[in-house]
Design a protein around this motif. Sequence first.
Motif, mmCIF file in Angstrom:
data_model
loop_
_atom_site.group_PDB
_atom_site.id
_atom_site.type_symbol
_atom_site.label_atom_id
_atom_site.label_comp_id
_atom_site.label_asym_id
_atom_site.label_seq_id
_atom_site.Cartn_x
_atom_site.Cartn_y
_atom_site.Cartn_z
ATOM 1 N N SER A 44 5.233 -0.375 -11.291
ATOM 2 C CA SER A 44 6.318 -1.524 -11.125
ATOM 3 C C SER A 44 6.929 -1.316 -9.601
ATOM 4 C CB SER A 44 7.130 -1.508 -12.509
ATOM 5 O OG SER A 44 7.651 -0.121 -12.563
ATOM 6 N N GLU A 45 6.996 -0.023 -9.379
ATOM 7 C CA GLU A 45 7.851 0.678 -8.690
ATOM 8 C C GLU A 45 7.070 0.041 -7.062
ATOM 9 O OE1 GLU A 45 5.234 4.176 -9.229
ATOM 10 O OE2 GLU A 45 6.291 2.429 -10.482
ATOM 11 N N VAL A 46 5.640 0.187 -7.235
ATOM 12 C CA VAL A 46 5.030 -0.158 -5.940
ATOM 13 C C VAL A 46 4.977 -1.537 -5.554
ATOM 14 C CG1 VAL A 46 2.694 0.000 -4.790
ATOM 15 C CG2 VAL A 46 4.157 1.783 -6.171
ATOM 16 N N ILE A 47 4.518 -2.535 -6.727
ATOM 17 C CA ILE A 47 4.857 -3.958 -6.784
ATOM 18 C C ILE A 47 5.771 -4.290 -5.751
ATOM 19 C CG2 ILE A 47 5.041 -6.025 -8.600
ATOM 20 C CD1 ILE A 47 2.333 -4.617 -8.169
ATOM 21 N N MET A 48 7.021 -3.332 -6.655
ATOM 22 C CA MET A 48 8.550 -4.213 -6.058
ATOM 23 C C MET A 48 8.791 -4.348 -4.338
ATOM 24 S SD MET A 48 10.495 -6.076 -8.128
ATOM 25 C CE MET A 48 9.298 -6.733 -8.219
ATOM 26 N N MET A 49 8.247 -2.432 -4.109
ATOM 27 C CA MET A 49 7.413 -2.335 -2.790
ATOM 28 C C MET A 49 6.517 -3.448 -2.366
ATOM 29 S SD MET A 49 6.882 1.313 -2.381
ATOM 30 C CE MET A 49 7.176 2.152 -4.396
ATOM 31 N N ILE A 50 5.969 -3.675 -2.870
ATOM 32 C CA ILE A 50 5.246 -5.208 -1.483
ATOM 33 C C ILE A 50 6.157 -6.507 -1.889
ATOM 34 C CG2 ILE A 50 3.034 -6.213 -2.361
ATOM 35 C CD1 ILE A 50 1.722 -3.711 -3.327
ATOM 36 N N GLU A 51 6.269 -6.498 -3.323
ATOM 37 C CA GLU A 51 7.306 -8.071 -3.492
ATOM 38 C C GLU A 51 8.508 -8.335 -2.060
ATOM 39 O OE1 GLU A 51 8.241 -9.956 -7.030
ATOM 40 O OE2 GLU A 51 10.095 -9.287 -6.420
ATOM 41 N N PHE B 235 5.354 -2.384 15.678
ATOM 42 C CA PHE B 235 5.846 -2.236 14.550
ATOM 43 C C PHE B 235 5.263 -2.339 12.917
ATOM 44 C CE2 PHE B 235 5.926 -6.915 15.033
ATOM 45 C CZ PHE B 235 5.843 -7.757 13.586
ATOM 46 N N LYS B 236 5.835 -1.536 11.872
ATOM 47 C CA LYS B 236 4.596 -1.356 10.366
ATOM 48 C C LYS B 236 4.568 -2.920 9.991
ATOM 49 C CE LYS B 236 3.851 3.156 11.262
ATOM 50 N NZ LYS B 236 3.873 4.516 10.559
ATOM 51 N N ALA B 237 4.432 -3.259 9.075
ATOM 52 C CA ALA B 237 3.715 -4.213 7.767
ATOM 53 C C ALA B 237 3.409 -4.076 6.308
ATOM 54 C CB ALA B 237 4.128 -5.923 8.590
ATOM 55 N N ILE B 238 3.029 -4.839 6.457
ATOM 56 C CA ILE B 238 2.279 -4.587 4.914
ATOM 57 C C ILE B 238 1.336 -5.390 5.212
ATOM 58 C CG2 ILE B 238 3.959 -4.361 3.182
ATOM 59 C CD1 ILE B 238 3.324 -7.454 2.294
ATOM 60 N N ASN B 239 -0.181 -4.679 5.050
ATOM 61 C CA ASN B 239 -1.699 -5.437 5.248
ATOM 62 C C ASN B 239 -1.963 -6.974 4.001
ATOM 63 O OD1 ASN B 239 -2.136 -3.843 2.493
ATOM 64 N ND2 ASN B 239 -3.578 -2.650 4.497
ATOM 65 N N GLN B 240 -2.760 -7.186 4.533
ATOM 66 C CA GLN B 240 -3.712 -8.345 3.367
ATOM 67 C C GLN B 240 -3.712 -7.495 2.296
ATOM 68 O OE1 GLN B 240 -4.242 -11.826 4.345
ATOM 69 N NE2 GLN B 240 -3.616 -12.032 1.968
ATOM 70 N N TYR B 241 -4.300 -6.651 1.883
ATOM 71 C CA TYR B 241 -4.621 -5.784 0.425
ATOM 72 C C TYR B 241 -3.574 -5.586 -0.204
ATOM 73 C CZ TYR B 241 -8.899 -4.154 2.601
ATOM 74 O OH TYR B 241 -10.757 -4.721 3.699
ATOM 75 N N ILE C 225 -3.016 -8.060 -3.960
ATOM 76 C CA ILE C 225 -2.501 -7.212 -5.026
ATOM 77 C C ILE C 225 -1.495 -7.845 -5.953
ATOM 78 C CG2 ILE C 225 -1.691 -5.276 -5.561
ATOM 79 C CD1 ILE C 225 -3.909 -4.010 -4.510
ATOM 80 N N TYR C 226 -0.987 -8.002 -5.112
ATOM 81 C CA TYR C 226 0.006 -9.256 -5.109
ATOM 82 C C TYR C 226 0.146 -10.265 -5.942
ATOM 83 C CZ TYR C 226 5.080 -11.063 -5.906
ATOM 84 O OH TYR C 226 6.045 -11.418 -6.525
ATOM 85 N N SER C 227 -1.452 -10.763 -5.205
ATOM 86 C CA SER C 227 -1.482 -11.920 -5.972
ATOM 87 C C SER C 227 -2.146 -11.758 -6.927
ATOM 88 C CB SER C 227 -2.282 -13.041 -4.982
ATOM 89 O OG SER C 227 -2.951 -13.609 -5.668
ATOM 90 N N ILE C 228 -3.191 -10.793 -7.632
ATOM 91 C CA ILE C 228 -3.520 -10.124 -8.640
ATOM 92 C C ILE C 228 -2.324 -10.106 -9.418
ATOM 93 C CG2 ILE C 228 -4.765 -8.294 -9.843
ATOM 94 C CD1 ILE C 228 -6.227 -8.118 -6.946
ATOM 95 N N PHE C 229 -0.953 -9.211 -9.550
ATOM 96 C CA PHE C 229 -0.099 -9.063 -10.394
ATOM 97 C C PHE C 229 0.500 -10.695 -10.691
ATOM 98 C CE2 PHE C 229 4.567 -9.239 -10.472
ATOM 99 C CZ PHE C 229 4.964 -8.460 -11.610
ATOM 100 N N GLN C 230 0.871 -10.923 -9.845
ATOM 101 C CA GLN C 230 1.659 -12.854 -10.447
ATOM 102 C C GLN C 230 0.477 -13.687 -11.263
ATOM 103 O OE1 GLN C 230 1.975 -13.907 -5.885
ATOM 104 N NE2 GLN C 230 4.242 -14.467 -7.073
ATOM 105 N N ASN C 231 -1.269 -13.676 -11.355
ATOM 106 C CA ASN C 231 -2.181 -14.447 -11.848
ATOM 107 C C ASN C 231 -2.353 -13.656 -12.769
ATOM 108 O OD1 ASN C 231 -2.358 -16.719 -9.873
ATOM 109 N ND2 ASN C 231 -1.985 -15.399 -9.000
#
Length: 647
Positions: A90-97, A131-137, A141-147
């Motif tokens: 949950s903590e990683v999903i929230m970091m991505i979200e 700068f650093k940003a989240i990547n497509q992976y 993964i967030y899309s998998i979480f949502q679906n």
Amino acid sequence: MVIRKEHAIALLRVREEERNNAPTCQLFAKSEDSPYLELERMNLLRMVRPLEYSLTYWGRALANIIDEMVEKGLIEHPSKWDDDFRWLGSEVIMMIETAIENDDLPGYLTEKELEKRGFIEERKVEKKGTFKAINQYAKDIYSIFQNAHPRLIIDRELYEYIKKMPSGPAESSELPAGGRFPIMLGAMRLLAFSVPNSDVYSLTTLGQEIKKACETIAPSLETVISEDIMDSLERAVFEGFDAISDEEKEVLFELALIDDEGNPLPAGEHLINAYRIWKERSFKPVKSINVEILDAEILKGIEEVWKHHESDPSVMPTVDEIVHYLFYKPLKEYKHLIQHYGRRLYQDLGYQKKEEIMKKFSEVKTVEELFKSFYEKGNRWYEKMYDIVQESLYTLESFNLVRAEEKEGKKVHYLTDFGKKVLEDMKTRGFREIPATAVKAITITNKEFAAPNIDWYRKGVETQLIGGGEPTVAGKMYAQMAYEIKRLPHVTRFELQVLHKLPERGFFVKDVYEQFDETWQEEIEYALNKLEARGYIDILQNEAIILTEPGKLIKKALSGTPEGFANPITPLAVRVLAALREVGTLYEKERKVRILPKNFEKAVKLSGLDPETFERELVILRASNLVGKNSINEAGLLILEALDKLN
């Protein structure tokens, strides 16, 4: 959703069997089953029969992502991970979200944790640099979480664990010992941990309803809660007994979910709520409320003045009477107000006078003496005190705790039902500030899969909103109030300065501090607290600041307003705007509401204000460029649009 070493290896193993044309992956012993069963609850594996599994669409997608990331060297092969390493949770999903909500920027609080998991890339943009940003992976993964809609099955053992665990928010060390139960709860999105290091846990809004059901359900069957049981229950209650079979009725009776007439018992009511949350996946926005110490004291002052009114009808809680009430109180009785008054004095006189101001607190005996000592010249001390009280009254009305009304030609103040509840809490538990973050430590659990940050949690504990592993009576009251109050827009001078510096996204709390002199940190903290409680900004778990839709409208409406006004928009002014809209005519092409001069008198009555106050607020609206001579202009309409969205 939880992926540790064993889960990743299990996914890759099933996918390998699939590539070898095996219809399923068959386990050899029940001792191997736990991670597979947890993946089945996450809807990443499908149980074909006991100890036999195949990949779901989303499980295959996740297995392919792991493979690609290993091949590109973003992560090590799962076989090399530490046994307890939570690659996803949950903590990683929230970091991505929160990064996605903030233009892909993770921020200093979560960047390292996401990098550790292979979810960060470097980007180079003209004018912004590297700068650093989240990547497509991370986004995939967030899309998998949502679906990937999780399953929901509670057996008797898990039921016992849920029953005895505190619902949270609480420190993770307070979770009872339970082997793999916390993992299973995370797999079904019933239990969430805080960003970034899982210091705090809480049952999610779905988890809380499941716990309430478990506290009154009869655990007479091996499976206590399941999707089939919840579906039977909903049909029985809303379609009637004839809609379900005799076998389904028997199950519902045995679990004490319905009575003989098909009405839901307490456990059934909670399970119906849980079923709707699980099925519809519709979650409340995160809301909050903020009460400063002076606000609480003014609530008490209004009550005291109304008591005096009983013996002397000429005395009513006007601004002047409330100012007098505060003046006559010895300062020693209001030590908790020193920080508030001090902050207002620093704001006006400058932080370089901090030592002089604090010294004065030890010398004087009344609030009147305190203000006279700094504002005697020009006889402005009363005016300053009046402004402080008026601003607090505006704030209280903006949160629906106070209502200003016309009585005998004067503007007087009444406590609303919400204001009475706050005052009762203050009398019972002590006069204290209720920060927006403390309330948000409770309301954040209304998101699908989130827990409060450790700082928010500690604020909740300090202010007696959280205790014993769950929200206190006061905590539940303020959390409920955050959703029930009708907000009226209000912005103070300093809040407007802060709001003007905020872009829609891509900004963090530390960036706001860098926009001001370091002596103003306390002011900024209070301003952000208020702006969030008002519903204009959302401070995410990674400390990113996002402008909400009402916040964008307010900022745009006040973009041409000079920053010198003490209160560029007040709740009373918004009441005037709403009344003018009621009696005016909207001209779509001009983006204006025109008001005939003869209708102004009708607008005064609709506003509920006395003519003098109405006129004073109208002057503020015109000075803030929200109203013309006989019309509400586009900026004024934006304020009214924000009002509608806030409520």
